[in-house]
Write an enzyme that holds these catalytic residues in place. Structure first.
Site, PDB file in Angstrom:
ATOM      1  N   GLY A   1      34.635  28.136  31.125  1.00 38.62           N
ATOM      2  CA  GLY A   1      35.450  28.363  29.929  1.00 38.62           C
ATOM      3  C   GLY A   1      35.668  29.843  29.713  1.00 38.62           C
ATOM      4  O   GLY A   1      36.227  30.532  30.583  1.00 38.62           O
ATOM      5  N   VAL A   2      35.137  30.343  28.615  1.00 35.86           N
ATOM      6  CA  VAL A   2      35.372  31.772  28.307  1.00 35.86           C
ATOM      7  C   VAL A   2      34.755  32.699  29.349  1.00 35.86           C
ATOM      8  O   VAL A   2      35.155  33.846  29.471  1.00 35.86           O
ATOM      9  CB  VAL A   2      34.869  32.153  26.893  1.00 35.86           C
ATOM     10  CG1 VAL A   2      35.622  31.403  25.810  1.00 35.86           C
ATOM     11  CG2 VAL A   2      33.382  31.960  26.760  1.00 35.86           C
TER      12      VAL A   2
ATOM     13  N   ILE B   1      30.271  16.025  26.130  1.00 38.87           N
ATOM     14  CA  ILE B   1      28.858  15.951  26.563  1.00 38.87           C
ATOM     15  C   ILE B   1      27.924  15.555  25.428  1.00 38.87           C
ATOM     16  O   ILE B   1      26.833  15.017  25.674  1.00 38.87           O
ATOM     17  CB  ILE B   1      28.417  17.276  27.204  1.00 38.87           C
ATOM     18  CG1 ILE B   1      27.147  17.063  28.056  1.00 38.87           C
ATOM     19  CG2 ILE B   1      28.228  18.375  26.167  1.00 38.87           C
ATOM     20  CD1 ILE B   1      26.777  18.241  28.938  1.00 38.87           C
TER      21      ILE B   1
ATOM     22  N   ASP C   1      28.802  25.117  23.680  1.00 34.54           N
ATOM     23  CA  ASP C   1      27.662  25.602  22.885  1.00 34.54           C
ATOM     24  C   ASP C   1      27.855  25.211  21.414  1.00 34.54           C
ATOM     25  O   ASP C   1      26.967  24.654  20.757  1.00 34.54           O
ATOM     26  CB  ASP C   1      27.590  27.135  23.028  1.00 34.54           C
ATOM     27  CG  ASP C   1      26.271  27.725  22.581  1.00 34.54           C
ATOM     28  OD1 ASP C   1      26.157  28.961  22.623  1.00 34.54           O
ATOM     29  OD2 ASP C   1      25.373  26.965  22.182  1.00 34.54           O
TER      30      ASP C   1
END
Ligand code: APR
Length: 172
Positions: A123-124, A11, A34
């Site tokens: 994801g996490v 991204i 992030d």
């Protein structure tokens, strides 16, 4: 009238007005997308995040979104949103819908015409991928009149899930 594009890739390479970050409520960076966005944007992004008011240690509660400049990224803005942590969130579906909707609303209020999303919470935060894709694409279809919308998926399986889900949602 915009379009929805489903891409496999990073991204941080998106050429759009606003890049959406899957952040956490502290907005001080992290791993995953992030971490990638902060690395690519540079320290200016973190400095801006630290200026976002914090209430009880939360700059951005789950389901909400905050907007900053984009540092070294080619975008004009980064929209930080916080998706639900699937296994502990009391209303994961509602919060994931809110995360996408609030990101779109912030982009609208900043006159953005194109926006790129990662797969928030996939994801996490462990959101089940098929349901997350259905939520993301259903909200995107509500805003496609206003934006060119890009979903950047980082791995093949999730890319295929988003493509398949989009086909199902748009085939009459
Ligand atoms: N471009 C696009 N997608 C990416 C990239 C990238 N460069 N890097 C990772 N992803 C994908 C992951 O593969 C996953 O499918 O983004 C999706 C979201 O995963 P996470 O980044 O783990 O985000 P999330 O599940 O929402 O968890 C947020 O993770 O990084 C921390 O600070 C963040 O605490 C927050 C939590």
């Amino acid at each position: 009238m915009g379009q929805i594009h489903i891409l496999k890739g990073d991204i941080t390479t998106a050429q759009v007005d606003a890049i959406v970050n899957a952040a956490n409520s502290r907005m001080l960076g992290g791993g995953g997308v992030d971490g990638a966005i902060h690395r690519a944007a540079g320290p200016k992004l973190l400095a801006e995040c630290k200026n976002v008011p914090s209430v009880n240690g939360q700059r951005c509660p789950t389901g909400e979104a905050r907007i900053t400049s984009a540092g070294n990224l080619s975008a004009s803005y980064v929209i930080h949103t916080v998706g639900p942590i699937y296994n502990i969130d009391k209303a994961p579906r509602e919060h994931l819908i809110n995360a996408y909707e609030n990101s779109f609303k912030l982009a609208l209020s900043h006159a953005c015409q194109s926006i790129a999303f990662p797969a928030i919470s996939c994801g996490v935060y462990m959101y089940p991928h098929h349901e997350a894709a259905e939520i993301a694409l259903n909200v995107a279809l509500e805003y496609v009149n206003h934006f060119d919308i890009y979903f950047y998926l980082f791995d093949e399986p999730l890319f295929n899930i988003f493509k398949q889900t989009y086909r199902q949602l748009t085939t009459i």
